[in-house]
Design a protein around this motif. Structure first.
Motif, PDB file in Angstrom:
ATOM      1  N   GLU A 170       0.827  -1.208   0.000  1.00  0.00           N
ATOM      2  CA  GLU A 170       0.000   0.000   0.000  1.00  0.00           C
ATOM      3  C   GLU A 170       0.862   1.258   0.000  1.00  0.00           C
ATOM      4  O   GLU A 170       0.600   2.209  -0.753  1.00  0.00           O
ATOM      5  CB  GLU A 170      -0.916  -0.014   1.223  1.00  0.00           C
ATOM      6  N   ARG A 171       1.898   1.269   0.827  1.00  0.00           N
ATOM      7  CA  ARG A 171       2.798   2.430   0.861  1.00  0.00           C
ATOM      8  C   ARG A 171       3.481   2.629  -0.489  1.00  0.00           C
ATOM      9  O   ARG A 171       3.594   3.761  -0.986  1.00  0.00           O
ATOM     10  CB  ARG A 171       3.843   2.255   1.966  1.00  0.00           C
ATOM     11  N   LEU A 172       3.940   1.540  -1.098  1.00  0.00           N
ATOM     12  CA  LEU A 172       4.594   1.639  -2.408  1.00  0.00           C
ATOM     13  C   LEU A 172       3.620   2.178  -3.460  1.00  0.00           C
ATOM     14  O   LEU A 172       3.983   3.020  -4.287  1.00  0.00           O
ATOM     15  CB  LEU A 172       5.120   0.272  -2.835  1.00  0.00           C
ATOM     16  N   THR A 173       2.381   1.692  -3.431  1.00  0.00           N
ATOM     17  CA  THR A 173       1.383   2.147  -4.396  1.00  0.00           C
ATOM     18  C   THR A 173       1.196   3.654  -4.317  1.00  0.00           C
ATOM     19  O   THR A 173       1.212   4.355  -5.344  1.00  0.00           O
ATOM     20  CB  THR A 173       0.037   1.444  -4.139  1.00  0.00           C
ATOM     21  N   PHE A 174       1.043   4.178  -3.119  1.00  0.00           N
ATOM     22  CA  PHE A 174       0.780   5.607  -2.978  1.00  0.00           C
ATOM     23  C   PHE A 174       2.027   6.455  -3.207  1.00  0.00           C
ATOM     24  O   PHE A 174       1.915   7.635  -3.581  1.00  0.00           O
ATOM     25  CB  PHE A 174       0.150   5.904  -1.616  1.00  0.00           C
ATOM     26  N   ARG A 175       3.196   5.886  -3.013  1.00  0.00           N
ATOM     27  CA  ARG A 175       4.403   6.631  -3.385  1.00  0.00           C
ATOM     28  C   ARG A 175       4.471   6.838  -4.895  1.00  0.00           C
ATOM     29  O   ARG A 175       4.839   7.915  -5.371  1.00  0.00           O
ATOM     30  CB  ARG A 175       5.649   5.885  -2.892  1.00  0.00           C
ATOM     31  N   PHE A 176       4.098   5.802  -5.641  1.00  0.00           N
ATOM     32  CA  PHE A 176       4.050   5.949  -7.099  1.00  0.00           C
ATOM     33  C   PHE A 176       2.970   6.948  -7.504  1.00  0.00           C
ATOM     34  O   PHE A 176       3.170   7.740  -8.429  1.00  0.00           O
ATOM     35  CB  PHE A 176       3.796   4.595  -7.760  1.00  0.00           C
ATOM     36  N   VAL A 177       1.836   6.917  -6.824  1.00  0.00           N
ATOM     37  CA  VAL A 177       0.767   7.876  -7.128  1.00  0.00           C
ATOM     38  C   VAL A 177       1.227   9.300  -6.858  1.00  0.00           C
ATOM     39  O   VAL A 177       1.002  10.214  -7.666  1.00  0.00           O
ATOM     40  CB  VAL A 177      -0.503   7.553  -6.317  1.00  0.00           C
ATOM     41  N   GLN A 178       1.885   9.518  -5.728  1.00  0.00           N
ATOM     42  CA  GLN A 178       2.361  10.854  -5.389  1.00  0.00           C
ATOM     43  C   GLN A 178       3.377  11.362  -6.408  1.00  0.00           C
ATOM     44  O   GLN A 178       3.294  12.512  -6.860  1.00  0.00           O
ATOM     45  CB  GLN A 178       2.976  10.834  -3.988  1.00  0.00           C
ATOM     46  N   ALA A 179       4.335  10.501  -6.775  1.00  0.00           N
ATOM     47  CA  ALA A 179       5.342  10.913  -7.765  1.00  0.00           C
ATOM     48  C   ALA A 179       4.691  11.186  -9.113  1.00  0.00           C
ATOM     49  O   ALA A 179       5.014  12.172  -9.796  1.00  0.00           O
ATOM     50  CB  ALA A 179       6.414   9.831  -7.900  1.00  0.00           C
ATOM     51  N   GLY A 180       3.762  10.314  -9.528  1.00  0.00           N
ATOM     52  CA  GLY A 180       3.064  10.526 -10.792  1.00  0.00           C
ATOM     53  C   GLY A 180       2.243  11.801 -10.780  1.00  0.00           C
ATOM     54  O   GLY A 180       2.173  12.519 -11.787  1.00  0.00           O
ATOM     55  N   PHE A 181       1.627  12.105  -9.646  1.00  0.00           N
ATOM     56  CA  PHE A 181       0.809  13.316  -9.533  1.00  0.00           C
ATOM     57  C   PHE A 181       1.666  14.569  -9.686  1.00  0.00           C
ATOM     58  O   PHE A 181       1.265  15.546 -10.329  1.00  0.00           O
ATOM     59  CB  PHE A 181       0.092  13.334  -8.181  1.00  0.00           C
ATOM     60  N   ILE A 182       2.856  14.549  -9.103  1.00  0.00           N
ATOM     61  CA  ILE A 182       3.770  15.695  -9.233  1.00  0.00           C
ATOM     62  C   ILE A 182       4.145  15.906 -10.698  1.00  0.00           C
ATOM     63  O   ILE A 182       4.116  17.034 -11.214  1.00  0.00           O
ATOM     64  CB  ILE A 182       5.024  15.476  -8.369  1.00  0.00           C
TER      65      ILE A 182
END
Length: 266
Positions: free
Chosen positions: A172-184
């Protein structure tokens, strides 16, 4: 209108990449770790070469299929790096699926190499493409991890071991780290398109299909991150929102270019 076609060299490299990916998928499925390393790396390199032949050719070609191919290649690259950092991650299910997806997209890019990029294009266009493709790759990695997270959650309900080899909270943490980076990166791509529209497209920003779907995807991802931080969204609910945002983002560039190149032949 006659669509461009890939060069004979590009077709040769593409065929080799597809064959290497197929062999890699079969070997990974059989659990042959040593053979996996010997086949995935060459397939990955051949895939990169096929992309380079399209982007660095004369003229340089790009469209919906090369964008999909680059996205799959970036997702595989991210997954491979992550597997080196987290060797306990299992690849029996995800890696064969990604290898076959890469094989399909690299073949599609040879069949539909896209349109010629303007020879006098601004350097902002190259930056815009790099930001957009990196954004696509990160969200693709997030989708893969959300899928693994869903499988791990289902197995946990059955009191079975996670098929990914990682704890659910780690996935879950890895998933949202990718989401955060992609969002930036998505935010940077939209800002660049808004500010430098004249240099990128020859006209100021306007609300076409690509712009609408891009902004809608940005809103969905913003809501997802806000819901995660403020409301504690997780599990299936968060994954559904992620899938919705990724679908909108896919429709933004790939969808609009597919309609333009294949349906309208424009």
């Amino acid at each position: 209108m006659i669509l461009p076609s890939a060069s004979p060299l590009a077709w040769l490299v593409t065929a080799a990449a597809v064959l290497a990916y197929a062999v890699a998928a079969a070997l990974v499925w059989r659990g042959d770790a040593a053979a996996r390393r010997l086949t995935v790396a060459p397939a990955w390199a051949l895939h990169a070469l096929a992309l380079a032949l399209g982007l660095l050719g004369r003229p340089a070609l790009f469209g919906f299929a090369p964008a999909l191919s680059m996205t799959a290649w970036l997702a595989l690259t991210t997954y491979a790096v992550e597997h080196q950092l987290l060797p306990q991650m299992r690849t029996r299910w995800a890696l064969p699926a990604m290898a076959l997806l890469c094989a399909a997209t690299v073949l599609a890019a040879a069949v539909f190499p896209g349109r010629a990029l303007p020879a006098t294009a601004s350097g902002w266009l190259a930056l815009h493409l790099m930001l957009g493709l990196a954004c696509y790759g990160l969200f693709a990695a997030a989708v893969v991890h959300a899928w693994l997270m869903g499988r791990a959650e289902a197995r946990m309900r059955q009191a079975a071991q996670s098929p990914a080899g990682l704890p659910l909270l780690t996935l879950e943490r890895l998933t949202f780290r990718f989401v955060q980076a992609g969002f930036i990166l998505l935010s940077a791509t939209l800002v660049e398109g808004f500010v430098f529209g004249e240099q990128l497209y020859g006209h100021a920003w306007h609300w076409d299909h690509k712009s609408v779907f891009s902004v809608l995807s940005w809103v969905v991802f913003a809501v997802l991150l806000l819901g995660r931080s403020r409301l504690g969204w997780r599990g299936r609910s968060a994954s559904r929102v992620l899938y919705a945002g990724a679908t909108l983002l896919l429709l933004a560039y790939v969808g609009s270019r597919f309609v333009s190149e294949i349906i309208l032949r424009g």
